[in-house]
Design a protein around this motif. Structure first.
Motif, PDB file in Angstrom:
ATOM      1  N   ALA A  51      -3.951  14.818   0.115  1.00  0.00           N
ATOM      2  CA  ALA A  51      -3.903  16.076  -0.797  1.00  0.00           C
ATOM      3  C   ALA A  51      -3.211  17.151  -0.168  1.00  0.00           C
ATOM      4  O   ALA A  51      -2.803  17.870  -1.103  1.00  0.00           O
ATOM      5  CB  ALA A  51      -5.746  16.264  -0.546  1.00  0.00           C
ATOM      6  N   ARG A  52      -2.616  16.970   0.909  1.00  0.00           N
ATOM      7  CA  ARG A  52      -1.649  17.918   1.298  1.00  0.00           C
ATOM      8  C   ARG A  52      -0.346  17.792   0.403  1.00  0.00           C
ATOM      9  O   ARG A  52       0.402  19.013   0.152  1.00  0.00           O
ATOM     10  CB  ARG A  52      -1.327  17.836   2.764  1.00  0.00           C
ATOM     11  N   LEU A  53       0.165  16.701   0.334  1.00  0.00           N
ATOM     12  CA  LEU A  53       1.119  16.461  -0.570  1.00  0.00           C
ATOM     13  C   LEU A  53       1.005  16.518  -1.898  1.00  0.00           C
ATOM     14  O   LEU A  53       2.024  16.562  -2.683  1.00  0.00           O
ATOM     15  CB  LEU A  53       1.807  15.086  -0.076  1.00  0.00           C
ATOM     16  N   GLY A  54      -0.218  16.140  -2.522  1.00  0.00           N
ATOM     17  CA  GLY A  54      -0.597  16.200  -3.854  1.00  0.00           C
ATOM     18  C   GLY A  54       0.009  14.727  -4.387  1.00  0.00           C
ATOM     19  O   GLY A  54       0.210  14.884  -5.625  1.00  0.00           O
ATOM     20  N   ARG A  55       0.012  13.858  -3.811  1.00  0.00           N
ATOM     21  CA  ARG A  55       0.489  12.499  -4.250  1.00  0.00           C
ATOM     22  C   ARG A  55       0.020  11.459  -3.461  1.00  0.00           C
ATOM     23  O   ARG A  55      -0.363  11.540  -2.524  1.00  0.00           O
ATOM     24  CB  ARG A  55       1.930  12.537  -4.515  1.00  0.00           C
ATOM     25  N   PRO A  56       0.067  10.174  -3.979  1.00  0.00           N
ATOM     26  CA  PRO A  56       0.020   8.932  -3.487  1.00  0.00           C
ATOM     27  C   PRO A  56       0.632   8.978  -2.101  1.00  0.00           C
ATOM     28  O   PRO A  56       1.585   9.461  -1.726  1.00  0.00           O
ATOM     29  CB  PRO A  56       0.083   7.916  -4.294  1.00  0.00           C
ATOM     30  N   VAL A  57      -0.177   8.371  -1.019  1.00  0.00           N
ATOM     31  CA  VAL A  57       0.706   8.270   0.106  1.00  0.00           C
ATOM     32  C   VAL A  57       1.872   7.177   0.120  1.00  0.00           C
ATOM     33  O   VAL A  57       1.746   6.174  -0.623  1.00  0.00           O
ATOM     34  CB  VAL A  57      -0.221   7.612   1.176  1.00  0.00           C
ATOM     35  N   GLU A  58       2.934   7.191   0.729  1.00  0.00           N
ATOM     36  CA  GLU A  58       4.050   6.326   0.718  1.00  0.00           C
ATOM     37  C   GLU A  58       4.451   6.099   2.085  1.00  0.00           C
ATOM     38  O   GLU A  58       5.340   6.820   2.697  1.00  0.00           O
ATOM     39  CB  GLU A  58       5.304   7.171   0.231  1.00  0.00           C
ATOM     40  N   HIS A  59       3.808   5.129   2.650  1.00  0.00           N
ATOM     41  CA  HIS A  59       4.029   4.655   3.959  1.00  0.00           C
ATOM     42  C   HIS A  59       3.781   3.065   4.109  1.00  0.00           C
ATOM     43  O   HIS A  59       3.405   2.417   2.887  1.00  0.00           O
ATOM     44  CB  HIS A  59       3.140   5.255   5.207  1.00  0.00           C
ATOM     45  N   ASP A  60       3.854   2.258   5.282  1.00  0.00           N
ATOM     46  CA  ASP A  60       3.675   1.005   5.302  1.00  0.00           C
ATOM     47  C   ASP A  60       2.482   0.406   5.714  1.00  0.00           C
ATOM     48  O   ASP A  60       1.967  -0.776   6.013  1.00  0.00           O
ATOM     49  CB  ASP A  60       4.780   0.265   6.300  1.00  0.00           C
ATOM     50  N   LEU A  61       1.407   1.289   6.040  1.00  0.00           N
ATOM     51  CA  LEU A  61       0.097   0.793   6.319  1.00  0.00           C
ATOM     52  C   LEU A  61      -0.645   0.458   4.990  1.00  0.00           C
ATOM     53  O   LEU A  61      -0.890   0.994   4.153  1.00  0.00           O
ATOM     54  CB  LEU A  61      -0.776   2.232   6.831  1.00  0.00           C
ATOM     55  N   ALA A  62      -0.880  -0.945   5.248  1.00  0.00           N
ATOM     56  CA  ALA A  62      -1.535  -1.683   3.942  1.00  0.00           C
ATOM     57  C   ALA A  62      -3.115  -1.626   4.064  1.00  0.00           C
ATOM     58  O   ALA A  62      -3.752  -1.722   3.066  1.00  0.00           O
ATOM     59  CB  ALA A  62      -0.990  -2.859   3.968  1.00  0.00           C
ATOM     60  N   SER A  63      -3.710  -1.509   5.334  1.00  0.00           N
ATOM     61  CA  SER A  63      -5.166  -1.951   5.403  1.00  0.00           C
ATOM     62  C   SER A  63      -5.633  -1.586   6.718  1.00  0.00           C
ATOM     63  O   SER A  63      -4.950  -1.495   7.848  1.00  0.00           O
ATOM     64  CB  SER A  63      -5.573  -3.493   5.373  1.00  0.00           C
ATOM     65  N   VAL A  64      -6.893  -0.875   6.791  1.00  0.00           N
ATOM     66  CA  VAL A  64      -7.354  -0.292   7.662  1.00  0.00           C
ATOM     67  C   VAL A  64      -8.990  -0.817   7.814  1.00  0.00           C
ATOM     68  O   VAL A  64      -9.579  -0.622   6.874  1.00  0.00           O
ATOM     69  CB  VAL A  64      -7.700   1.130   7.943  1.00  0.00           C
ATOM     70  N   THR A  65      -9.421  -1.406   9.032  1.00  0.00           N
ATOM     71  CA  THR A  65     -10.905  -1.780   9.146  1.00  0.00           C
ATOM     72  C   THR A  65     -11.339  -1.170  10.174  1.00  0.00           C
ATOM     73  O   THR A  65     -10.794  -1.131  11.184  1.00  0.00           O
ATOM     74  CB  THR A  65     -10.825  -3.238   9.287  1.00  0.00           C
ATOM     75  N   VAL A  66     -12.511  -0.521  10.104  1.00  0.00           N
ATOM     76  CA  VAL A  66     -13.133   0.201  11.174  1.00  0.00           C
ATOM     77  C   VAL A  66     -14.631  -0.176  11.243  1.00  0.00           C
ATOM     78  O   VAL A  66     -15.323  -0.393  10.368  1.00  0.00           O
ATOM     79  CB  VAL A  66     -13.411   1.835  10.944  1.00  0.00           C
ATOM     80  N   LEU A  67     -15.141  -0.234  12.449  1.00  0.00           N
ATOM     81  CA  LEU A  67     -16.521  -0.478  12.833  1.00  0.00           C
ATOM     82  C   LEU A  67     -17.119   0.788  13.570  1.00  0.00           C
ATOM     83  O   LEU A  67     -16.511   1.185  14.291  1.00  0.00           O
ATOM     84  CB  LEU A  67     -16.328  -1.854  13.990  1.00  0.00           C
ATOM     85  N   ALA A  68     -18.346   0.924  13.146  1.00  0.00           N
ATOM     86  CA  ALA A  68     -19.048   2.132  13.732  1.00  0.00           C
ATOM     87  C   ALA A  68     -20.296   2.078  13.525  1.00  0.00           C
ATOM     88  O   ALA A  68     -20.918   1.223  12.785  1.00  0.00           O
ATOM     89  CB  ALA A  68     -18.709   3.508  13.096  1.00  0.00           C
ATOM     90  N   ALA A  69     -21.339   2.781  14.169  1.00  0.00           N
ATOM     91  CA  ALA A  69     -22.671   2.447  14.192  1.00  0.00           C
ATOM     92  C   ALA A  69     -23.191   2.857  12.844  1.00  0.00           C
ATOM     93  O   ALA A  69     -24.096   2.401  12.526  1.00  0.00           O
ATOM     94  CB  ALA A  69     -23.470   3.263  15.164  1.00  0.00           C
ATOM     95  N   SER A  70     -22.383   3.774  12.181  1.00  0.00           N
ATOM     96  CA  SER A  70     -23.016   4.156  10.682  1.00  0.00           C
ATOM     97  C   SER A  70     -21.882   3.526   9.839  1.00  0.00           C
ATOM     98  O   SER A  70     -20.643   3.580  10.068  1.00  0.00           O
ATOM     99  CB  SER A  70     -23.005   5.671  10.560  1.00  0.00           C
ATOM    100  N   ALA A  71     -22.319   3.057   8.509  1.00  0.00           N
ATOM    101  CA  ALA A  71     -21.357   2.629   7.766  1.00  0.00           C
ATOM    102  C   ALA A  71     -20.704   3.686   6.967  1.00  0.00           C
ATOM    103  O   ALA A  71     -19.497   3.686   6.718  1.00  0.00           O
ATOM    104  CB  ALA A  71     -22.037   1.646   6.448  1.00  0.00           C
ATOM    105  N   LEU A  72     -21.546   4.868   7.039  1.00  0.00           N
ATOM    106  CA  LEU A  72     -20.768   5.986   6.385  1.00  0.00           C
ATOM    107  C   LEU A  72     -19.672   6.539   7.181  1.00  0.00           C
ATOM    108  O   LEU A  72     -18.447   6.732   6.722  1.00  0.00           O
ATOM    109  CB  LEU A  72     -21.767   7.187   6.194  1.00  0.00           C
ATOM    110  N   VAL A  73     -19.758   6.466   8.559  1.00  0.00           N
ATOM    111  CA  VAL A  73     -18.802   6.975   9.366  1.00  0.00           C
ATOM    112  C   VAL A  73     -17.459   5.763   9.227  1.00  0.00           C
ATOM    113  O   VAL A  73     -16.667   6.102   9.320  1.00  0.00           O
ATOM    114  CB  VAL A  73     -19.095   6.918  10.822  1.00  0.00           C
TER     115      VAL A  73
ATOM    116  N   VAL B 255      -3.074  -2.967   9.635  1.00  0.00           N
ATOM    117  CA  VAL B 255      -2.304  -3.930   9.149  1.00  0.00           C
ATOM    118  C   VAL B 255      -1.250  -3.088   8.504  1.00  0.00           C
ATOM    119  O   VAL B 255      -1.570  -2.522   7.373  1.00  0.00           O
ATOM    120  CB  VAL B 255      -3.249  -4.890   8.318  1.00  0.00           C
ATOM    121  N   THR B 256       0.197  -3.457   8.814  1.00  0.00           N
ATOM    122  CA  THR B 256       1.187  -2.655   8.569  1.00  0.00           C
ATOM    123  C   THR B 256       2.172  -3.610   7.996  1.00  0.00           C
ATOM    124  O   THR B 256       2.354  -4.631   8.392  1.00  0.00           O
ATOM    125  CB  THR B 256       1.967  -1.891   9.591  1.00  0.00           C
ATOM    126  N   ARG B 257       2.775  -3.332   6.622  1.00  0.00           N
ATOM    127  CA  ARG B 257       3.887  -3.957   6.081  1.00  0.00           C
ATOM    128  C   ARG B 257       5.261  -4.117   7.074  1.00  0.00           C
ATOM    129  O   ARG B 257       5.491  -3.031   7.563  1.00  0.00           O
ATOM    130  CB  ARG B 257       4.079  -3.593   4.790  1.00  0.00           C
TER     131      ARG B 257
END
Length: 328
Positions: free
Chosen positions: A254-276, A306-308
């Protein structure tokens, strides 16, 4: 006498019947949901569970869906600037969580990104994906900013005509609400999945934890055992478009006002809450491979990034993630 013996045998058989795994599923939020739960003898039947689950999903849709004009969030979005609207307490809590993510990420995560999504073709009323002209982008940027939101009692106010979009966290909320409802029904072992976000609690009838499959892009799938954790994966490898040889993701900074342009393809997070888990997986994806990694370590998040890379993908798991899945 024979009839009596048969009746006794039937009763004994019913009493000795052990727990079973029940499964149910259905459409929701433009995708699907599924529930697996261990039904103890005398426990709620699938039809009861499905009714309770779908009632909750309808309530979530009624509050948070930007695809229906009569939802609570759509009515708030239709208000001009300098207006307030009374909201349910749980909705204000969800706004508060989104605002928290925005503040700790310096605005990288922002619930008011809706005008950008619409402009680039990822919103509910968009007809096709496109790279907008700079003037249109500048105009949309004037209607974005989490700092334009504030709470006054039970009302949410906006200082500018900003619009809320809960799509980054609504599914995680739905999973937590369903998990809470199942517990209230006396179900202590289950897996709930809503549009890919999930939570697993308890043990299967064989005493083992529920097993969850992670399928990172370009890598072999990983199977982890989970008990009492929500699991969320955010990625830019499924929802994107290409124009003039460039790739544009549906994940926005939102700070740049455009889609991200980097090599991070995927993130998985585990937490006690699915919302978190849902919120932080999106936040890390916006931040990118290096900033996201440092943030995950600083916050002690159980995460896999997971990074390209040249010739494929590289996966990194935080120490908290390794601890969470230890002993699978």
């Amino acid at each position: 006498m024979r009839t009596l013996s048969l009746l006794i045998l039937m009763l004994l058989t019913a009493c000795n019947q052990g727990p079973t795994v029940e499964r149910l599923s259905g459409p929701t939020m433009g995708s699907s949901y599924s529930v697996q739960y261990v039904r103890e003898p005398g426990g709620p039947a699938p039809i009861q569970v499905q009714s309770a689950v779908e009632t909750l999903l309808e309530q979530v849709d009624q509050h948070y869906s930007t695809y229906r004009s009569d939802s609570t969030v759509s009515r708030f979005n239709q208000l001009p600037g300098r207006q307030c609207m009374a909201l349910p307490a749980d909705m204000l809590e969800l706004v508060g969580f989104g605002q928290h993510l925005a503040k700790i990420s310096d605005g990288a995560f922002d619930l008011t990104v809706a005008p950008l999504l619409e402009l680039w073709g990822f919103g509910p009323r968009a007809h096709h994906e496109q790279v907008p002209d700079p003037q249109a982008s500048a105009q949309a940027q004037q209607r974005i900013g989490y700092r334009h939101l504030r709470e006054e009692g039970q009302a949410l106010c906006k200082d500018a005509p900003v619009q809320l979009d809960f799509n980054a966290i609504a599914a995680g909320l739905a999973v937590d609400l369903i998990a809470e409802r199942l517990g209230a029904m006396g179900i202590n072992s289950f897996v709930v999945q809503v549009t890919g976000e999930l939570k697993a609690v308890g043990r299967k009838p064989d005493g083992k934890r529920w097993r969850v499959v992670l399928e990172p892009p370009g890598e072999d799938r990983q199977i982890i055992s989970v008990d009492g954790l929500g699991v969320s994966t955010s990625g830019d490898y499924r929802h994107y478009f290409q124009q003039n040889g460039r790739r544009y993701s549906h994940t926005f900074d939102a700070r740049l006002g455009r889609p991200v342009e980097h090599d991070l393809a995927s993130v998985t997070v585990l937490a006690a809450s699915a919302l978190v888990a849902d919120g932080y997986s999106t936040l890390l994806l916006v931040l990118g491979p290096e900033r996201g990694w440092r943030f995950a370590l600083a916050q002690d998040l159980a995460a896999v990034l997971v990074t390209r890379a040249e010739g494929g993908f590289v996966s990194r798991a935080t120490p908290a993630f390794e601890r969470a899945v230890k002993g699978d």
